[in-house]
Design an enzyme around this catalytic site. Structure first.
Site, PDB file in Angstrom:
ATOM      1  N   LYS A  23      -9.910   5.777  -2.073  1.00 37.79           N
ATOM      2  CA  LYS A  23     -11.143   5.606  -3.211  1.00 37.79           C
ATOM      3  C   LYS A  23     -11.472   7.210  -2.579  1.00 37.79           C
ATOM      4  O   LYS A  23     -13.118   7.229  -2.146  1.00 37.79           O
ATOM      5  CB  LYS A  23     -12.078   4.317  -3.443  1.00 37.79           C
ATOM      6  CG  LYS A  23     -11.861   3.730  -4.584  1.00 37.79           C
ATOM      7  CD  LYS A  23     -12.097   3.134  -5.154  1.00 37.79           C
ATOM      8  CE  LYS A  23     -13.064   2.683  -6.134  1.00 37.79           C
ATOM      9  NZ  LYS A  23     -11.502   2.672  -7.949  1.00 37.79           N
ATOM     10  N   ARG A  75     -11.202  -2.156   2.116  1.00 36.81           N
ATOM     11  CA  ARG A  75     -10.902  -1.000   1.486  1.00 36.81           C
ATOM     12  C   ARG A  75     -11.919   0.403   1.803  1.00 36.81           C
ATOM     13  O   ARG A  75     -11.147   1.201   2.207  1.00 36.81           O
ATOM     14  CB  ARG A  75     -10.733  -0.733   0.619  1.00 36.81           C
ATOM     15  CG  ARG A  75      -9.728   0.407  -0.576  1.00 36.81           C
ATOM     16  CD  ARG A  75      -9.481  -0.271  -2.155  1.00 36.81           C
ATOM     17  NE  ARG A  75     -10.773  -0.131  -3.042  1.00 36.81           N
ATOM     18  CZ  ARG A  75     -10.709  -0.883  -4.395  1.00 36.81           C
ATOM     19  NH1 ARG A  75      -9.269  -0.832  -4.430  1.00 36.81           N
ATOM     20  NH2 ARG A  75     -11.582  -0.964  -4.325  1.00 36.81           N
ATOM     21  N   GLU A 126       0.494   4.954 -11.605  1.00 37.69           N
ATOM     22  CA  GLU A 126      -0.886   3.625 -12.520  1.00 37.69           C
ATOM     23  C   GLU A 126      -1.176   4.212 -13.776  1.00 37.69           C
ATOM     24  O   GLU A 126      -0.421   5.158 -13.988  1.00 37.69           O
ATOM     25  CB  GLU A 126      -1.991   5.091 -10.674  1.00 37.69           C
ATOM     26  CG  GLU A 126      -1.893   4.222  -9.398  1.00 37.69           C
ATOM     27  CD  GLU A 126      -3.223   3.434  -9.022  1.00 37.69           C
ATOM     28  OE1 GLU A 126      -3.736   2.763 -10.295  1.00 37.69           O
ATOM     29  OE2 GLU A 126      -3.743   4.510  -8.175  1.00 37.69           O
TER      30      GLU A 126
HETATM   31  C1  PLP Z   1     -10.571   2.009  -7.986  1.00 31.05           C
HETATM   32  C2  PLP Z   1      -9.422   1.201  -8.642  1.00 31.05           C
HETATM   33  C3  PLP Z   1      -8.359   0.891  -8.689  1.00 31.05           C
HETATM   34  C4  PLP Z   1      -8.567  -0.684  -9.283  1.00 31.05           C
HETATM   35  O1  PLP Z   1      -9.390  -0.985  -7.973  1.00 31.05           O
HETATM   36  P1  PLP Z   1      -9.864  -2.608  -7.812  1.00 31.05           P
HETATM   37  O2  PLP Z   1      -9.728  -3.032  -6.752  1.00 31.05           O
HETATM   38  O3  PLP Z   1      -9.363  -3.564  -9.153  1.00 31.05           O
HETATM   39  O4  PLP Z   1     -11.182  -2.300  -8.777  1.00 31.05           O
HETATM   40  C5  PLP Z   1      -7.306   1.468  -9.575  1.00 31.05           C
HETATM   41  N1  PLP Z   1      -6.716   2.621  -9.637  1.00 31.05           N
HETATM   42  C6  PLP Z   1      -7.417   3.554  -8.488  1.00 31.05           C
HETATM   43  C7  PLP Z   1      -7.256   5.051  -8.509  1.00 31.05           C
HETATM   44  C8  PLP Z   1      -8.983   3.301  -8.574  1.00 31.05           C
HETATM   45  O5  PLP Z   1      -9.200   3.884  -7.926  1.00 31.05           O
END
Ligand code: PLP
Length: 347
Positions: free
Chosen positions: A187, A85, A223
């Site tokens: 991210k 990722r 989300e």
């Molecule tokens: C990091 C994140 C998540 C959770 O991802 P994980 O891989 O489960 O830690 C979900 N939504 C957003 C917007 C994020 O930045």
């Protein structure tokens, strides 16, 4: 002289907040290649004033955890998924990708060097790991940076819910966190700058966080703050939103696997209209920090939609999902192939 004295903290009251540990890993990309990286004791970075990471948000990060197993081994949860990722995030904002081997090396070195900070098994606490990359070097125009920094640091964090899982109440936000064809699925730091105000307003209004609807139709759940959403139907289906602007949570697709393969549930990825929440008897948010946050109720257009026991206790399916995932992460339950990676012990 390296300090190896085991850290003794009050693990059960530890918050999710910054603690300076001994070492961080740093590697730099220059002239088209990554150097081999090294550990550093200085928590400060010297940043050139022209760095795109400062001006234009050319920056991405990861969040992951290491756990102490009962037998003392240190376990990482699916770090290869974070590595992949991280590469996708960098590629979307035109930064050089950190090769998976370098990413894993940086994470392992950081955990290894700071292992005296590792919370013990069963304490509820874990070691939170933050890989980070940004564009750096002399530049002024909106263009990819000439150089890049990859760094990893870590700190012990407490159980997200002190005294056990507690349902939270959320409100639906009028803001969008992502654009339909934007950067919501990676991210990248910029996504989170824009989320500070909606989060602040939700907290001011008395809620734990806000729910974002899809940015195109404003009809479907997208989300929960910085976590993914799931609902459990009356007939025991695990349902989670499908949208190109959701951040693909590793916790969420691990829960999908657990629901399907271990709990015998049906899993659905599809639209979840905000006006049809009464199909769910339980709901939750998931991500690395909290693992699972049970949702007690969601406020939408002046009305509160409640889930299991009006939010006074955690639902049985949410509890089972949580216990299973937590058990796998800490090495108490057998893990699906490749889910836990051991940090090799050495002095
Ligand atoms: C990091 C994140 C998540 C959770 O991802 P994980 O891989 O489960 O830690 C979900 N939504 C957003 C917007 C994020 O930045």
């Amino acid at each position: 002289m390296k300090n190896t004295k085991k850290i003794d903290l009050d693990w059960s009251t530890l918050a999710f907040s910054y603690i300076q540990t001994d070492y961080r890993f740093r590697a730099e990309w220059r002239g088209g290649k990554w150097d081999e990286g090294r550990l550093d004791e200085d928590p400060y970075l010297r940043v050139h004033e022209g760095s795109t990471g400062l001006h234009y948000g050319q920056q991405c990060f990861e969040g992951m955890k290491a756990f102490s197993a009962r037998d003392g081994r240190i376990l990482l949860f699916r770090p290869d998924e974070n590595a992949k990722r991280f590469r996708r995030s960098a590629a979307r904002i035109l930064m050089p990708e950190v090769p998976e081997e370098l990413f894993l090396h940086g994470v392992m070195e950081t955990v290894q060097a700071n292992r005296r900070w590792m919370p013990p098994h069963g304490s509820g606490a874990s070691l939170y790991i933050r890989p980070l990359q940004y564009g750096m070097g002399p530049n002024i125009g909106v263009r990819p940076a000439p150089e890049s920094m990859f760094t990893v640091f870590c700190m012990p964090v407490g159980p997200y819910f002190k005294g056990g899982l507690k349902p939270v109440f959320l409100m639906v936000s009028d803001y969008d966190r992502a654009a339909p064809n934007g950067t919501g699925a990676v991210k990248a730091g910029g996504n989170y700058a824009g989320s500070l105000l909606p989060h602040h307003e939700a907290v001011e209004a008395g809620y734990a966080d806000c729910i974002y609807l899809d940015p195109k139709s404003h009809r479907n759940i997208e989300e929960v703050g910085a976590a993914n959403f799931f609902g459990i139907t009356r007939d025991n289906r695990f349902v989670t939103p499908k949208s190109p602007s959701i951040l693909p949570s590793i916790t969420r697709f691990s829960l999908e696997y657990i629901a399907r393969e271990m709990l015998g549930m049906t899993v659905e990825e599809r639209d979840i209209p905000i006006d049809s929440l009464d199909e769910f008897v339980e709901a939750g948010a998931c991500g690395t920090a909290a693992v699972i946050t049970p949702i007690g109720g969601i406020q939408y257009q002046g009305e509160m939609i409640h889930f299991h026991a009006k939010g006074e206790e955690v639902g049985p399916v949410t509890r089972r999902l949580y216990d299973t995932l937590k058990g796998i992460q800490q090495g108490d339950l057998p893990s699906p192939p490749g889910w836990v990676m051991e940090v090799p012990a050495r002095d």
